[in-house]
Design a protein around this motif. Sequence first.
Motif, PDB file in Angstrom:
ATOM      1  N   SER A 153       0.857  -1.186   0.000  1.00 43.08           N
ATOM      2  CA  SER A 153       0.000   0.000   0.000  1.00 43.08           C
ATOM      3  C   SER A 153       0.891   1.234   0.000  1.00 43.08           C
ATOM      4  O   SER A 153       2.129   1.122  -0.061  1.00 43.08           O
ATOM      5  CB  SER A 153      -0.924   0.001   1.228  1.00 43.08           C
ATOM      6  N   GLY A 154       0.276   2.391   0.065  1.00 39.66           N
ATOM      7  CA  GLY A 154       1.050   3.631   0.029  1.00 39.66           C
ATOM      8  C   GLY A 154       1.848   3.884   1.289  1.00 39.66           C
ATOM      9  O   GLY A 154       2.783   4.690   1.278  1.00 39.66           O
ATOM     10  N   ILE A 155       1.479   3.249   2.383  1.00 38.15           N
ATOM     11  CA  ILE A 155       2.241   3.359   3.621  1.00 38.15           C
ATOM     12  C   ILE A 155       2.617   1.953   4.092  1.00 38.15           C
ATOM     13  O   ILE A 155       2.104   0.966   3.580  1.00 38.15           O
ATOM     14  CB  ILE A 155       1.441   4.092   4.723  1.00 38.15           C
ATOM     15  N   GLY A 156       3.521   1.877   5.052  1.00 41.48           N
ATOM     16  CA  GLY A 156       3.912   0.572   5.574  1.00 41.48           C
ATOM     17  C   GLY A 156       5.253   0.106   5.035  1.00 41.48           C
ATOM     18  O   GLY A 156       6.112   0.905   4.632  1.00 41.48           O
ATOM     19  N   TRP A 157       5.418  -1.211   4.970  1.00 42.79           N
ATOM     20  CA  TRP A 157       6.722  -1.768   4.640  1.00 42.79           C
ATOM     21  C   TRP A 157       7.100  -1.609   3.167  1.00 42.79           C
ATOM     22  O   TRP A 157       8.291  -1.504   2.837  1.00 42.79           O
ATOM     23  CB  TRP A 157       6.765  -3.257   5.005  1.00 42.79           C
TER      24      TRP A 157
END
Length: 388
Positions: free
Chosen positions: A254-258
Amino acid sequence: MGVNRQSPNWVLLSLMLVSVVAWLFLDALNVAPNRIVPGTPYTSLEVMGGWPALLLGLPLLGVAVLAWQPSRKGLQCSLAVVVAVLMLLPLWLAAATVGFVDADAPQARVGIGSALWLLLFLLLLAVIELRTRLGVSRAKGWLLFMPMLASWWLALTLWLEPLALVREYRVRSDQFASAVYTHLMLVGAAVGVSLLLAAVLVLVMRRQPAVRRIGFAALNFLQTIPSLALFGLLLAPLAWLGSRIDWLGNMGVSGIGWAPAFLALLGYSLLPMVRNIFVALEEVDAGVIESARGMGMSRRQVFVQVRLPLALPVVLEGVRITTIQAIGLTAVAALIGAGGLGTFIFQGLGQAAMDMVLLGALPIIALALVADALIGALSERLRLGGAQ
């Protein structure tokens, strides 16, 4: 081989004099009744009557005297003194903590002041300077820190419970372990994949000059993009891919995270890795290669049995540099929800809690030092082995 009557070791002399001034006149401790109320600073001379601080300062002045006209024996004595002071510092801190914290005030906490942090930093630089002057190998040099680490571990375990940093850790011990694991996984994945990709790219670049020019230009451009800007550039396309492609979404892309953190770390890791591998392979002595060919080795045998082993120490230097860089950059990835030790840094900054900042920053420094020690020692061993 020792030489007497040498010119003064200005580096060691300056380190010792600045250490003494910082130790005696800057704030060594900060005592607060709780986490919220600002604490009261104390210099080392205001703790336990000041005489323990003077006793710790005298050996440092002795090292400064030895640095004025250094000899090998004097440098060896200086190294022993500096290591001994590093071992005594946690015991001084433990005694000071016990003396300042009231048993009837369970919320009281002791913060480490600028004098102690600066003294630790300067003494560690002095150890590195003395190790270099004495010609101690990297692996043996790191063994010098073992007594200091044992002393700090003993003090933290038995006597430093009121230390603010210890209390921050105990409140967040489970979160801390998870953050360390996440940090290591991101760094390991980025460095490992970058090593594989860099190896493939270098093999292609050595055969295709056009690919070499384009590849280095692209990697240099990528390196100029600030980390936060790169995270922002990756946000929209990764969010779109995660929402449109089911198997990517199931992986957590996704756009954020790992995912953006890993791709950004991978991008930043490629340039130093590619450059070191390329230089390592290209700078192998041409005479050695010609000798191998003259012995009837095939091109593949020359690469695997001659060029690659000789290039390996330089390749490991690239891995060392890339790993240390990735350990630091992973802290910034906490801003996009990737987790890791950077979470404590930014939470601490938001709450104006410097001990929480240190809870994230100190392990990052420790991880970088450990990576530098292990990979650097392996590189040095391979280089010395190849020279025999």
